[in-house]
Scaffold this motif. Structure first.
Motif, PDB file in Angstrom:
ATOM      1  N   UNK A  26       0.782  -1.226   0.000  1.00 35.88           N
ATOM      2  CA  UNK A  26       0.000   0.000   0.000  1.00 35.88           C
ATOM      3  C   UNK A  26       0.815   1.278   0.000  1.00 35.88           C
ATOM      4  N   UNK A  27       2.110   1.183   0.282  1.00 31.32           N
ATOM      5  CA  UNK A  27       2.928   2.401   0.380  1.00 31.32           C
ATOM      6  C   UNK A  27       3.004   3.149  -0.949  1.00 31.32           C
ATOM      7  N   UNK A  28       3.238   2.447  -2.039  1.00 36.71           N
ATOM      8  CA  UNK A  28       3.344   3.117  -3.343  1.00 36.71           C
ATOM      9  C   UNK A  28       2.051   3.832  -3.702  1.00 36.71           C
ATOM     10  N   UNK A  29       0.909   3.177  -3.465  1.00 40.94           N
ATOM     11  CA  UNK A  29      -0.365   3.811  -3.786  1.00 40.94           C
ATOM     12  C   UNK A  29      -0.634   4.999  -2.873  1.00 40.94           C
ATOM     13  N   UNK A  30      -0.230   4.912  -1.618  1.00 38.79           N
ATOM     14  CA  UNK A  30      -0.404   6.044  -0.700  1.00 38.79           C
ATOM     15  C   UNK A  30       0.443   7.237  -1.143  1.00 38.79           C
ATOM     16  N   UNK A  31       1.661   6.964  -1.573  1.00 47.21           N
ATOM     17  CA  UNK A  31       2.528   8.048  -2.055  1.00 47.21           C
ATOM     18  C   UNK A  31       1.931   8.680  -3.311  1.00 47.21           C
ATOM     19  N   UNK A  32       1.417   7.833  -4.216  1.00 47.81           N
ATOM     20  CA  UNK A  32       0.778   8.368  -5.421  1.00 47.81           C
ATOM     21  C   UNK A  32      -0.443   9.206  -5.070  1.00 47.81           C
ATOM     22  N   UNK A  33      -1.224   8.768  -4.086  1.00 53.87           N
ATOM     23  CA  UNK A  33      -2.403   9.521  -3.663  1.00 53.87           C
ATOM     24  C   UNK A  33      -2.034  10.862  -3.070  1.00 53.87           C
ATOM     25  N   UNK A  34      -0.954  10.899  -2.300  1.00 55.37           N
ATOM     26  CA  UNK A  34      -0.496  12.178  -1.727  1.00 55.37           C
ATOM     27  C   UNK A  34      -0.005  13.131  -2.811  1.00 55.37           C
ATOM     28  N   UNK A  35       0.510  12.575  -3.899  1.00 52.18           N
ATOM     29  CA  UNK A  35       0.992  13.406  -5.004  1.00 52.18           C
ATOM     30  C   UNK A  35      -0.112  13.760  -5.991  1.00 52.18           C
ATOM     31  N   UNK A  36      -1.339  13.270  -5.761  1.00 55.10           N
ATOM     32  CA  UNK A  36      -2.463  13.583  -6.633  1.00 55.10           C
ATOM     33  C   UNK A  36      -2.528  12.769  -7.896  1.00 55.10           C
ATOM     34  N   UNK A  37      -1.821  11.655  -7.943  1.00 58.26           N
ATOM     35  CA  UNK A  37      -1.843  10.803  -9.132  1.00 58.26           C
ATOM     36  C   UNK A  37      -2.976   9.785  -9.012  1.00 58.26           C
TER      37      UNK A  37
END
Length: 138
Positions: A26-37
């Motif tokens: 889930x870390x990669x998706x969380x980082x993408x979500x924080x970046x608005x991707x």
């Protein structure tokens, strides 16, 4: 239903595997979500791809599912016929809940696109919840 079950200490191993690899996946998706991707974006961070290869999230999803299965297949502290009956009843109830939920989702939207890991994880989570509730009630 007499199948080979893992020893009780494997419950701890299964929980540790599940939590660890679920967080990693889930870390990669969380980082993408924080970046608005958007979800599963090709422009995402892919934090673990440089260390574990291109299929890191897929591997972590598989290992988290294996952790859940290890937990489910492990014996209880007191393993008797009563626990076996609870396992069977929980499995039957989970299957019925899952089939009805799948039918309702199909009625609402027949074009839903999900990968198999969503179904497997949801089935295992529902089984664990039903088994936990049945064990506490009886």
């Amino acid at each position: 239903m007499n199948i080979q079950i893992l020893p009780n200490w494997c419950k701890k191993v299964g929980v540790l595997m599940f939590i660890t690899f679920a967080i990693f996946s889930g870390i990669d998706d969380a980082i993408d979500g924080c970046n608005g991707l958007p979800y599963n974006s090709d422009n995402g961070s892919d934090l673990f791809s440089s260390y574990f290869g291109n299929n890191a999230k897929h591997l972590f999803n598989i290992l988290s599912i294996v952790g859940m299965i290890v937990y489910i297949m492990s014996k209880e502290k007191i393993e008797d016929d009563y626990i076996n009956i609870l396992r069977l009843e929980s499995y039957q109830l989970t299957t019925l809940i899952f089939l009805f939920a799948g039918l309702i989702i199909y009625i609402i939207s027949e074009n839903i696109l999900l990968t198999v890991d969503y179904y497997i994880e949801l089935f295992l989570i529902i089984y664990l919840v039903v088994f936990f509730i049945k064990k506490r009630i009886y």
